[in-house]
Design a protein around this motif. Structure first.
Motif, short mmCIF file in Angstrom:
data_model
loop_
_atom_site.label_atom_id
_atom_site.label_comp_id
_atom_site.label_asym_id
_atom_site.label_seq_id
_atom_site.Cartn_x
_atom_site.Cartn_y
_atom_site.Cartn_z
N ALA A 21 -3.97 15.45 -4.48
CA ALA A 21 -2.90 14.62 -3.91
C ALA A 21 -3.22 13.13 -4.06
O ALA A 21 -2.34 12.34 -4.40
CB ALA A 21 -2.69 14.97 -2.43
N GLN A 22 -4.47 12.76 -3.84
CA GLN A 22 -4.86 11.36 -4.00
C GLN A 22 -4.73 10.92 -5.45
O GLN A 22 -4.29 9.81 -5.74
CB GLN A 22 -6.29 11.14 -3.50
N LEU A 25 -1.08 10.48 -6.20
CA LEU A 25 -0.59 9.24 -5.60
C LEU A 25 -1.02 8.03 -6.41
O LEU A 25 -0.23 7.11 -6.66
CB LEU A 25 -1.08 9.12 -4.15
#
Length: 186
Positions: A21-22, A25
């Protein structure tokens, strides 16, 4: 020692979705940054073409004006998400600064809810506008109006993501509530 190794392996398994997810992003933010730079370049070139056409050749280039307008629309709407990420939006923090930290964080709940509700309205309205844009073409460029209209739902979704991250960080105590009276210190 065997129990510690199992605990560490369990923590590593739980951490991989967060790392993905990081990374996603970071990739999305980089894409937005590059898009904003590209849109600024397009807008500058289109305006220069319009000025040259008008004052050098005594001829107005409607396509350049329309292209600059569409680039500006996209740039402003995507730029709102960038501004949210960098905490550059105008805010009145006098009341928040006077409150104890816990109460100030609780005050952020309805603020976050109102912001996200507004962005949902913009997103939904943008989707409805796309239906109209599907049957319209722009005056000068003769492109589908879906291209400029899709900026609304795309930017509302991106701004909602950045707002959720910003408000989430504040509510969880990971980020400061105020930005220091509008003065950037970083």
């Amino acid at each position: 020692m065997d129990g510690l190794g199992a605990t560490m392996a369990g923590a590593a398994q739980a951490a991989w979705p967060l790392r993905i997810a990081q990374g996603a992003l970071r990739l999305l933010r980089r894409l937005v940054d590059l898009t904003l730079i590209l849109l600024l370049g397009i807008m500058i070139l289109a305006v220069l073409a319009q000025v040259a056409g008008r004052y050098v050749f005594n001829f107005s280039i409607g396509e350049a004006t329309e292209l600059a307008t569409f680039a500006q629309i996209w740039m402003v709407l995507l730029g709102a998400g960038y501004a949210m990420r960098e905490r550059l939006h105008v805010s009145i923090e006098t009341l928040v600064e006077m409150l104890p930290p816990l109460l100030a964080r609780l005050l952020m709940l309805p603020v976050a809810a109102l912001c996200l509700w507004f962005l949902w309205v913009v997103f939904d309205g943008g989707l409805q506008l796309l239906e109209i844009g599907a049957i319209q073409t722009s005056a000068a460029l003769q492109i589908s109006m879906e291209i400029p209209y899709v900026a609304l739902p795309v930017s509302a979704a991106y701004l909602a993501l950045e707002a959720a991250l910003a408000f989430g960080g504040i509510l969880l105590g990971l980020k400061p509530i105020t930005t220091g009276g509008g003065v950037r210190v970083d």
